[in-house]
Design an enzyme around this catalytic site. Structure first.
Site, PDB file in Angstrom:
ATOM      1  N   GLY A  46       0.800  -1.214   0.000  1.00 29.69           N
ATOM      2  CA  GLY A  46       0.000   0.000   0.000  1.00 29.69           C
ATOM      3  C   GLY A  46       0.836   1.268   0.000  1.00 29.69           C
ATOM      4  N   ASN A  69      -3.671  -8.737  11.098  1.00 32.07           N
ATOM      5  CA  ASN A  69      -2.640  -7.721  10.945  1.00 32.07           C
ATOM      6  C   ASN A  69      -3.227  -6.332  11.123  1.00 32.07           C
ATOM      7  OD1 ASN A  69      -2.228  -5.786   8.443  1.00 32.07           O
ATOM      8  ND2 ASN A  69      -3.413  -7.550   7.711  1.00 32.07           N
ATOM      9  N   VAL A  71      -0.877  -3.504  10.482  1.00 27.18           N
ATOM     10  CA  VAL A  71       0.385  -2.825  10.157  1.00 27.18           C
ATOM     11  C   VAL A  71       0.171  -1.326  10.006  1.00 27.18           C
ATOM     12  CG1 VAL A  71       2.230  -2.643   8.443  1.00 27.18           C
ATOM     13  CG2 VAL A  71       1.377  -4.899   9.130  1.00 27.18           C
ATOM     14  N   CYS A 130     -10.002   2.231   3.951  1.00 25.00           N
ATOM     15  CA  CYS A 130      -9.382   3.218   4.839  1.00 25.00           C
ATOM     16  C   CYS A 130     -10.447   4.125   5.455  1.00 25.00           C
ATOM     17  CB  CYS A 130      -8.400   4.089   4.063  1.00 25.00           C
ATOM     18  SG  CYS A 130      -7.191   3.166   3.132  1.00 25.00           S
ATOM     19  N   ASN A 192     -11.124  -7.709   0.844  1.00 29.64           N
ATOM     20  CA  ASN A 192     -10.102  -7.227   1.757  1.00 29.64           C
ATOM     21  C   ASN A 192     -10.289  -7.994   3.074  1.00 29.64           C
ATOM     22  OD1 ASN A 192      -8.089  -5.623   2.950  1.00 29.64           O
ATOM     23  ND2 ASN A 192      -8.815  -3.768   1.926  1.00 29.64           N
ATOM     24  N   GLY A 243      -8.797 -14.081  -0.772  1.00 30.69           N
ATOM     25  CA  GLY A 243      -9.274 -14.363   0.572  1.00 30.69           C
ATOM     26  C   GLY A 243      -9.150 -15.835   0.882  1.00 30.69           C
ATOM     27  N   GLY A 244      -8.044 -16.215   1.498  1.00 29.94           N
ATOM     28  CA  GLY A 244      -7.861 -17.604   1.907  1.00 29.94           C
ATOM     29  C   GLY A 244      -7.428 -18.556   0.819  1.00 29.94           C
ATOM     30  N   THR A 266      -1.838 -14.282   2.160  1.00 32.86           N
ATOM     31  CA  THR A 266      -1.237 -14.902   3.344  1.00 32.86           C
ATOM     32  C   THR A 266      -0.366 -16.105   2.999  1.00 32.86           C
ATOM     33  OG1 THR A 266      -3.121 -14.148   4.676  1.00 32.86           O
ATOM     34  CG2 THR A 266      -1.777 -15.906   5.603  1.00 32.86           C
TER      35      THR A 266
END
Length: 303
Positions: A46, A69, A71, A130, A192, A243-244, A266
Protein backbone atom coordinates in the site's frame (compact mmCIF):
# COMPACT_ATOMS: atom_id res chain seq x y z
CA UNK A 1 -0.19 -26.01 -22.18
CA UNK A 2 -3.58 -24.31 -21.90
CA UNK A 3 -4.08 -20.62 -22.67
CA UNK A 4 -3.98 -18.97 -19.24
CA UNK A 5 -4.22 -15.35 -20.45
CA UNK A 6 -6.94 -13.07 -19.06
CA UNK A 7 -7.90 -9.43 -19.52
CA UNK A 8 -8.56 -7.08 -16.61
CA UNK A 9 -9.60 -3.72 -18.03
CA UNK A 10 -6.81 -2.73 -20.43
CA UNK A 11 -4.46 -5.20 -18.75
CA UNK A 12 -3.61 -8.27 -20.78
CA UNK A 13 -2.20 -10.72 -18.24
CA UNK A 14 -0.25 -13.87 -19.11
CA UNK A 15 -2.18 -15.78 -16.43
CA UNK A 16 -4.80 -15.04 -13.75
CA UNK A 17 -2.48 -15.30 -10.74
CA UNK A 18 -1.64 -12.08 -8.89
CA UNK A 19 -0.11 -11.28 -5.52
CA UNK A 20 -2.10 -9.42 -2.88
CA UNK A 21 -0.84 -6.07 -1.67
CA UNK A 22 1.17 -6.18 1.54
CA UNK A 23 2.15 -9.84 1.18
CA UNK A 24 4.78 -9.69 -1.56
CA UNK A 25 6.69 -6.48 -0.86
CA UNK A 26 7.66 -4.82 -4.13
CA UNK A 27 8.21 -8.16 -5.87
CA UNK A 28 11.99 -7.87 -5.93
CA UNK A 29 12.22 -9.44 -2.47
CA UNK A 30 11.02 -12.76 -3.92
CA UNK A 31 13.28 -12.75 -6.99
CA UNK A 32 15.88 -14.99 -5.30
CA UNK A 33 13.27 -17.68 -4.63
CA UNK A 34 11.14 -17.82 -7.78
CA UNK A 35 10.91 -16.50 -11.32
CA UNK A 36 8.62 -13.57 -10.52
CA UNK A 37 8.15 -12.82 -14.23
CA UNK A 38 5.88 -15.88 -14.43
CA UNK A 39 3.30 -14.18 -12.19
CA UNK A 40 0.37 -12.52 -13.97
CA UNK A 41 0.54 -9.36 -11.88
CA UNK A 42 2.30 -8.13 -8.75
CA UNK A 43 0.40 -5.69 -6.54
CA UNK A 44 2.95 -3.85 -4.43
CA UNK A 45 2.39 -2.82 -0.84
CA UNK A 46 0.00 0.00 0.00
CA UNK A 47 1.18 3.47 -1.01
CA UNK A 48 -0.10 6.75 0.42
CA UNK A 49 0.38 10.42 -0.47
CA UNK A 50 2.61 11.05 2.53
CA UNK A 51 4.93 8.86 4.58
CA UNK A 52 3.22 6.70 7.22
CA UNK A 53 4.94 5.12 10.20
CA UNK A 54 2.25 2.50 10.66
CA UNK A 55 0.76 1.30 13.93
CA UNK A 56 2.72 0.54 17.12
CA UNK A 57 3.84 -3.02 17.79
CA UNK A 58 2.51 -5.64 18.26
CA UNK A 59 0.62 -5.42 15.00
CA UNK A 60 0.42 -9.03 13.83
CA UNK A 61 -1.05 -12.08 15.52
CA UNK A 62 -1.42 -15.70 14.45
CA UNK A 63 -4.89 -17.21 14.68
CA UNK A 64 -6.22 -20.72 13.97
CA UNK A 65 -6.07 -21.08 10.16
CA UNK A 66 -5.19 -17.45 9.63
CA UNK A 67 -3.61 -14.26 10.91
CA UNK A 68 -4.53 -10.79 12.07
CA UNK A 69 -2.64 -7.72 10.94
CA UNK A 70 -2.78 -4.06 11.86
CA UNK A 71 0.39 -2.83 10.16
CA UNK A 72 -1.27 0.49 9.39
CA UNK A 73 -0.05 1.03 5.82
CA UNK A 74 3.54 1.73 6.77
CA UNK A 75 5.29 3.19 3.71
CA UNK A 76 7.49 6.12 2.69
CA UNK A 77 4.92 7.86 0.50
CA UNK A 78 4.27 8.07 -3.22
CA UNK A 79 7.10 10.50 -4.02
CA UNK A 80 9.62 8.12 -2.45
CA UNK A 81 8.05 5.26 -4.37
CA UNK A 82 8.29 7.18 -7.65
CA UNK A 83 11.89 8.29 -7.15
CA UNK A 84 13.47 5.30 -5.42
CA UNK A 85 11.39 2.12 -5.77
CA UNK A 86 9.85 2.54 -9.23
CA UNK A 87 13.26 2.77 -10.97
CA UNK A 88 14.20 -0.59 -9.42
CA UNK A 89 11.04 -2.47 -10.37
CA UNK A 90 9.88 -0.83 -13.61
CA UNK A 91 11.66 -3.31 -15.86
CA UNK A 92 10.36 -6.46 -14.15
CA UNK A 93 8.68 -8.39 -16.95
CA UNK A 94 5.20 -8.61 -15.50
CA UNK A 95 2.48 -6.12 -14.61
CA UNK A 96 3.48 -4.06 -11.57
CA UNK A 97 0.37 -2.59 -9.95
CA UNK A 98 0.29 -0.06 -7.10
CA UNK A 99 -2.19 -0.34 -4.23
CA UNK A 100 -3.31 3.18 -3.28
CA UNK A 101 -4.68 4.24 0.11
CA UNK A 102 -5.74 7.57 1.55
CA UNK A 103 -7.44 9.31 4.45
CA UNK A 104 -9.29 11.84 2.26
CA UNK A 105 -10.53 11.79 -1.32
CA UNK A 106 -7.95 14.36 -2.39
CA UNK A 107 -5.20 12.08 -1.05
CA UNK A 108 -6.34 9.28 -3.36
CA UNK A 109 -6.58 11.67 -6.31
CA UNK A 110 -3.13 13.22 -5.84
CA UNK A 111 -1.50 9.82 -5.36
CA UNK A 112 -3.23 8.45 -8.46
CA UNK A 113 -2.13 11.48 -10.51
CA UNK A 114 1.51 10.90 -9.58
CA UNK A 115 1.33 7.18 -10.40
CA UNK A 116 -0.46 7.96 -13.67
CA UNK A 117 2.81 9.52 -14.89
CA UNK A 118 4.80 6.32 -14.31
CA UNK A 119 4.85 4.71 -17.75
CA UNK A 120 5.43 1.14 -16.61
CA UNK A 121 2.73 1.03 -13.94
CA UNK A 122 -0.36 0.02 -15.97
CA UNK A 123 -2.91 -0.07 -13.14
CA UNK A 124 -3.71 0.90 -9.59
CA UNK A 125 -5.79 -0.88 -6.97
CA UNK A 126 -7.78 1.42 -4.69
CA UNK A 127 -7.91 0.33 -1.06
CA UNK A 128 -11.23 1.85 0.02
CA UNK A 129 -11.23 0.18 3.43
CA UNK A 130 -9.38 3.22 4.84
CA UNK A 131 -11.18 5.52 7.32
CA UNK A 132 -12.29 8.88 5.91
CA UNK A 133 -10.92 11.36 8.45
CA UNK A 134 -13.22 14.09 7.14
CA UNK A 135 -16.32 11.97 7.71
CA UNK A 136 -15.82 10.84 11.30
CA UNK A 137 -13.48 7.98 10.47
CA UNK A 138 -16.00 5.80 8.63
CA UNK A 139 -14.31 3.75 5.93
CA UNK A 140 -14.93 4.89 2.35
CA UNK A 141 -15.91 1.40 1.29
CA UNK A 142 -18.80 0.73 3.67
CA UNK A 143 -21.44 2.91 1.98
CA UNK A 144 -22.40 3.22 -1.68
CA UNK A 145 -22.02 7.00 -1.33
CA UNK A 146 -18.47 6.64 -0.03
CA UNK A 147 -17.54 4.15 -2.75
CA UNK A 148 -19.07 6.32 -5.47
CA UNK A 149 -17.35 9.52 -4.37
CA UNK A 150 -13.82 8.14 -4.13
CA UNK A 151 -14.02 6.03 -7.30
CA UNK A 152 -15.51 8.86 -9.35
CA UNK A 153 -12.85 11.31 -8.16
CA UNK A 154 -9.97 8.95 -8.91
CA UNK A 155 -11.45 7.91 -12.26
CA UNK A 156 -11.41 11.53 -13.42
CA UNK A 157 -7.70 11.80 -12.58
CA UNK A 158 -6.41 8.36 -13.54
CA UNK A 159 -6.44 7.15 -17.14
CA UNK A 160 -5.18 3.57 -16.88
CA UNK A 161 -6.77 0.42 -15.47
CA UNK A 162 -8.56 1.12 -12.18
CA UNK A 163 -9.18 -1.79 -9.80
CA UNK A 164 -11.26 -1.15 -6.68
CA UNK A 165 -10.62 -3.39 -3.67
CA UNK A 166 -13.83 -3.98 -1.74
CA UNK A 167 -14.30 -4.30 1.99
CA UNK A 168 -16.19 -7.37 3.25
CA UNK A 169 -17.28 -5.49 6.38
CA UNK A 170 -20.56 -4.38 4.78
CA UNK A 171 -24.19 -5.44 4.63
CA UNK A 172 -24.31 -6.02 0.86
CA UNK A 173 -20.99 -6.22 -1.00
CA UNK A 174 -22.76 -6.52 -4.38
CA UNK A 175 -24.16 -3.01 -3.88
CA UNK A 176 -20.65 -1.68 -3.29
CA UNK A 177 -19.41 -3.44 -6.42
CA UNK A 178 -22.21 -1.94 -8.50
CA UNK A 179 -21.36 1.52 -7.15
CA UNK A 180 -17.70 1.05 -8.10
CA UNK A 181 -18.67 -0.10 -11.60
CA UNK A 182 -21.12 2.76 -12.12
CA UNK A 183 -18.43 5.30 -11.28
CA UNK A 184 -15.75 4.02 -13.60
CA UNK A 185 -13.99 1.04 -12.05
CA UNK A 186 -12.50 -1.33 -14.63
CA UNK A 187 -12.47 -4.20 -12.14
CA UNK A 188 -13.20 -5.00 -8.50
CA UNK A 189 -11.05 -7.13 -6.22
CA UNK A 190 -12.43 -8.83 -3.13
CA UNK A 191 -12.27 -9.46 -0.35
CA UNK A 192 -10.10 -7.23 1.76
CA UNK A 193 -9.52 -8.47 5.31
CA UNK A 194 -12.34 -9.13 7.76
CA UNK A 195 -12.31 -7.19 11.01
CA UNK A 196 -11.23 -9.37 13.93
CA UNK A 197 -9.42 -9.36 17.26
CA UNK A 198 -7.32 -11.55 19.53
CA UNK A 199 -7.06 -11.48 23.33
CA UNK A 200 -4.32 -12.55 25.72
CA UNK A 201 -6.40 -14.16 28.48
CA UNK A 202 -3.58 -14.18 31.07
CA UNK A 203 -2.88 -10.48 30.68
CA UNK A 204 -6.53 -9.64 30.03
CA UNK A 205 -5.32 -7.45 27.20
CA UNK A 206 -5.80 -7.38 23.42
CA UNK A 207 -2.84 -8.84 21.53
CA UNK A 208 -2.80 -6.12 18.87
CA UNK A 209 -1.88 -2.57 19.87
CA UNK A 210 -4.88 -1.36 17.87
CA UNK A 211 -7.22 -3.90 19.57
CA UNK A 212 -8.73 -4.96 16.23
CA UNK A 213 -7.08 -5.89 12.95
CA UNK A 214 -7.65 -7.44 9.56
CA UNK A 215 -8.12 -11.20 9.42
CA UNK A 216 -6.83 -13.21 6.46
CA UNK A 217 -5.85 -16.77 5.65
CA UNK A 218 -7.61 -20.08 5.06
CA UNK A 219 -10.35 -19.40 7.61
CA UNK A 220 -11.88 -16.58 5.54
CA UNK A 221 -12.09 -18.51 2.26
CA UNK A 222 -15.76 -19.65 2.45
CA UNK A 223 -16.85 -16.05 3.11
CA UNK A 224 -14.67 -14.68 0.32
CA UNK A 225 -15.88 -17.34 -2.11
CA UNK A 226 -19.53 -16.53 -1.37
CA UNK A 227 -18.94 -12.80 -1.84
CA UNK A 228 -17.07 -13.29 -5.13
CA UNK A 229 -19.95 -15.43 -6.40
CA UNK A 230 -22.47 -12.73 -5.43
CA UNK A 231 -20.46 -9.88 -6.97
CA UNK A 232 -19.69 -11.74 -10.20
CA UNK A 233 -23.43 -12.06 -10.80
CA UNK A 234 -24.02 -8.38 -10.01
CA UNK A 235 -21.49 -6.59 -12.25
CA UNK A 236 -20.28 -6.69 -15.84
CA UNK A 237 -16.63 -5.87 -15.11
CA UNK A 238 -13.98 -8.47 -14.26
CA UNK A 239 -13.85 -9.67 -10.67
CA UNK A 240 -10.55 -10.50 -8.97
CA UNK A 241 -11.00 -12.99 -6.14
CA UNK A 242 -8.93 -13.23 -2.99
CA UNK A 243 -9.27 -14.36 0.57
CA UNK A 244 -7.86 -17.60 1.91
CA UNK A 245 -6.41 -18.93 -1.35
CA UNK A 246 -3.76 -21.38 -0.19
CA UNK A 247 -3.35 -23.66 -3.23
CA UNK A 248 -4.33 -24.15 -6.87
CA UNK A 249 -7.62 -25.84 -5.97
CA UNK A 250 -8.73 -22.79 -4.00
CA UNK A 251 -7.85 -20.62 -6.99
CA UNK A 252 -9.90 -22.77 -9.36
CA UNK A 253 -12.89 -22.59 -7.00
CA UNK A 254 -12.78 -18.79 -7.08
CA UNK A 255 -12.67 -18.81 -10.87
CA UNK A 256 -15.60 -21.22 -11.06
CA UNK A 257 -17.47 -18.78 -8.81
CA UNK A 258 -16.88 -16.02 -11.36
CA UNK A 259 -13.43 -14.53 -10.72
CA UNK A 260 -11.47 -13.68 -13.86
CA UNK A 261 -8.26 -13.56 -11.83
CA UNK A 262 -7.16 -14.30 -8.27
CA UNK A 263 -4.75 -12.87 -5.71
CA UNK A 264 -2.61 -14.84 -3.30
CA UNK A 265 -1.86 -13.17 0.02
CA UNK A 266 -1.24 -14.90 3.34
CA UNK A 267 0.02 -18.06 1.61
CA UNK A 268 3.07 -16.09 0.40
CA UNK A 269 4.27 -15.93 4.01
CA UNK A 270 4.09 -19.71 4.29
CA UNK A 271 5.50 -20.70 0.90
CA UNK A 272 7.38 -18.11 -1.22
CA UNK A 273 6.83 -20.30 -4.30
CA UNK A 274 3.06 -20.66 -3.91
CA UNK A 275 2.26 -18.38 -6.86
CA UNK A 276 4.20 -20.59 -9.26
CA UNK A 277 2.62 -23.74 -7.83
CA UNK A 278 -0.84 -22.24 -8.32
CA UNK A 279 -0.10 -21.24 -11.93
CA UNK A 280 1.07 -24.78 -12.70
CA UNK A 281 -1.85 -26.29 -10.80
CA UNK A 282 -4.42 -24.29 -12.77
CA UNK A 283 -2.80 -25.39 -16.03
CA UNK A 284 -2.84 -29.04 -14.95
CA UNK A 285 -6.52 -28.75 -13.97
CA UNK A 286 -7.44 -27.26 -17.35
CA UNK A 287 -5.59 -30.00 -19.23
CA UNK A 288 -7.23 -32.75 -17.14
CA UNK A 289 -10.65 -31.28 -17.89
CA UNK A 290 -9.99 -30.85 -21.60
CA UNK A 291 -10.06 -27.04 -21.47
CA UNK A 292 -8.02 -25.11 -24.02
CA UNK A 293 -8.40 -21.78 -22.22
CA UNK A 294 -8.81 -20.62 -18.65
CA UNK A 295 -11.78 -18.56 -19.84
CA UNK A 296 -13.76 -21.81 -20.03
CA UNK A 297 -13.89 -22.14 -16.25
CA UNK A 298 -14.61 -18.51 -15.31
CA UNK A 299 -18.13 -18.48 -13.88
CA UNK A 300 -18.68 -22.12 -14.86
CA UNK A 301 -20.18 -23.08 -11.50
CA UNK A 302 -23.36 -25.11 -12.00
CA UNK A 303 -25.97 -24.15 -9.42
Amino acid sequence: MADLSVNIGKLQMKNPVMTASGTFGYGEEFADFIDITRIGGIIVKGTTLHKREGNPYPRMAETPSGMLNAVGLQNKGVEYFSNHIYPRIKDIQTHMIVNVSGSAIEDYVKTAEIINELDKIPAIELNISCPNVKQGGMAFGVTTKGVSEVVQAVRSAYKKTLIVKLSPNVTDIAEMARAAEANGADSVSLINTLLGMAIDAERKRPILSTVTGGMSGAAVKPIALRMVWQVAKAVNIPVIGLGGIMNWKDAVEFMLAGASAIQIGTANFIDPAITIKVIDGINDYLERHGCKSVSEIIGALEV
